[in-house]
Design a protein around this motif. Sequence first.
Motif, short mmCIF file in Angstrom:
data_model
loop_
_atom_site.label_atom_id
_atom_site.label_comp_id
_atom_site.label_asym_id
_atom_site.label_seq_id
_atom_site.Cartn_x
_atom_site.Cartn_y
_atom_site.Cartn_z
N SER A 13 34.32 37.33 49.61
CA SER A 13 35.45 37.98 48.95
C SER A 13 35.30 37.81 47.45
CB SER A 13 36.78 37.38 49.42
OG SER A 13 36.96 37.59 50.81
N THR A 73 40.73 42.31 45.71
CA THR A 73 39.79 41.49 46.48
C THR A 73 38.98 42.41 47.38
OG1 THR A 73 41.27 39.58 46.46
CG2 THR A 73 39.55 39.62 48.13
N GLU A 75 35.24 42.87 49.79
CA GLU A 75 34.17 42.18 50.51
C GLU A 75 32.83 42.71 50.01
OE1 GLU A 75 34.77 39.61 52.76
OE2 GLU A 75 36.75 39.90 51.84
#
Length: 642
Positions: A13, A73, A75
């Motif tokens: 993250s 945020t 990935e």
Amino acid sequence: MGLSSALTIRTESVSSAQLGPENPLANIGKPLEAPYQISGDVPAEIIANSTYGHPATLHPYRLQDRFSRIQETVEMPVVILENSQLRAKFLPALGGRLWELFDKNTGKHLLHTPGQIQFGNLALRNAWFAGGIEWNIGTRGHSPGTCAPLHSAVVDLPDSGQALRMWEFERLRNVVFQIDAWLPADSPVLKVAIRISNPNEHEVPIYWWSNAAVPQTEHTRVIAPASSAFASDYENGIKRRSPQELDGVDCTWPERNRHAADYFFDLAPQQRRWIAAADADGDGLAMLSTERLRGRKLFVWGEGDGGRRWQEWLSPDGGKYAEIQAGLAQTQFENLPLAAGESWAWLECYGNARLTPGLARASWPQAIEHAGQRVEQLLPAARLESDFTAWSQWADAEPRAAFHSGSGWGALESRRRTAQGQAPWAYPGTPFGAETLGLPQKPWLELLATGNFAGADNFVAGSDWSRALGLAAGNQGQIAFHLGTLAQAEGRLAEAVAGYRRCLEAAPDDAGLQAAALRGLALVENDPQRYLQACALAPGNRALVVEAASALLADGLAESASQVLAGFSAVAGAEAAADGRVEFLRIQALAALGRTAEAAAALQAGITVADLREGENSLAGLWQRLFPGTEIPQAYQFGMAD
């Protein structure tokens, strides 16, 4: 027995702004990084190389100018190389950036690694972010691929270790490059081998600079084995100067520089290639390489208002940084000729310089002597060469496990060569498989396979594609438009005009295509009025409107600029009002029309232009015009030279 090393692939993250979609317009304007004028006490080699090989445009790359400044945020795939002494983290989705290099012995980060990825307009395609080590190829400036994914895979090494391999087809120069990174057990340095291969039947101009961001404090000093440097202040070309005594200041301490500047150290041809940064304890990144990577550079933002603002803009919570860099040429104003069918390769190594603090702060000759000794202890020159020789034995090894895809353009180019009877690529270590082909390549594959072209919203480059389009059947408006674009990108302006005009005749009912052709004519004929026609056909095309309004304002046509902006606002509504670039153009138009009270109120209310260009001082300039004699807000201070 040495401790083991490990290669780990995982998802993490990460706090990042959104990159946004690519600009849909063909990138056929002049590059912002124009050739520099160089004269005076500068070697003839540098002067000659500075006039060689500069591209007329950055076609076929499209701009990446729709990023935001809102952190989210996300990935992101990361690759970790780790042993008993170092931990390195790579970002294959963002140009293969070496994002982190952590020294376990001291507990220090050797690279500037902010807590977030914040994009700014500093690269050849606009979007760029600060931190880590960036790999720059193409032409002067931050690489077209710096915010794009690389093909990435694992390679098994002869000694049972593993390496990270990243590669891509570079579309500006039509070359293939690969980056191999590995970290042997107990090694105090990360090893990165790089190779650029020219598959063409002609010479190509090549540019490469590895750009490392390092933490900067008042104690940071940068040392390279040279008594002088070719200095650039972004306004007056370059001159040979002594950074250790520049206007009474030792500029090898980044904190002491008032203004942004480049220092290209004049390393002697026989000198070992290295540059190092040292903090208060003598710790810092050592950047060393084999002979091919000749150039060494220090970049500083400077301690003026603009330099401080750019640091905050790019690293809101990351602190200050300077950059130490290594390149193929002595300066970044140069391109070098890579012969047809040839390859260049070299090895770069990164570790902690571990200097003695007092000697790092000593006189320049003493500091160089001491740093050179520590570099030799870190990695002896003979070992560096033997490591490079050993890498060459597995440089062409086929990767075992691909885990991330770059673009499909390499696979398309491979298909084109085969379809047009040219020799196939012989690069087994950097495969461009059919599985990497996607929607952007689909219409071009159809052209190769059937000779029919229905149109594309992406672009290709080169005379081979021009010939294929010239023989194509299908959508005549699209064919004419792409032929015009290819001609303009290659500087064949009369052919470009003819192509765009044929497009207008062949596609009278396709408003979007007509607008694109009119925009091409506006550029090639230097006629901003063409933009009015284009925007009337496509008032909601944000990229077109921004380009048109900017050109019209630059030409003194504020009323016309206001007209196209109003047309966009009528279509886009709240989206236009929230767009910082569009709002800034609107304020500029108001000021140019004499509606200064409205312009002043809007500017005073505060705007954020996410894609403000490096060194652009337009916000401060407009403030000074509207509020003469008042202090410019820090948020609007972006001038590089103060």
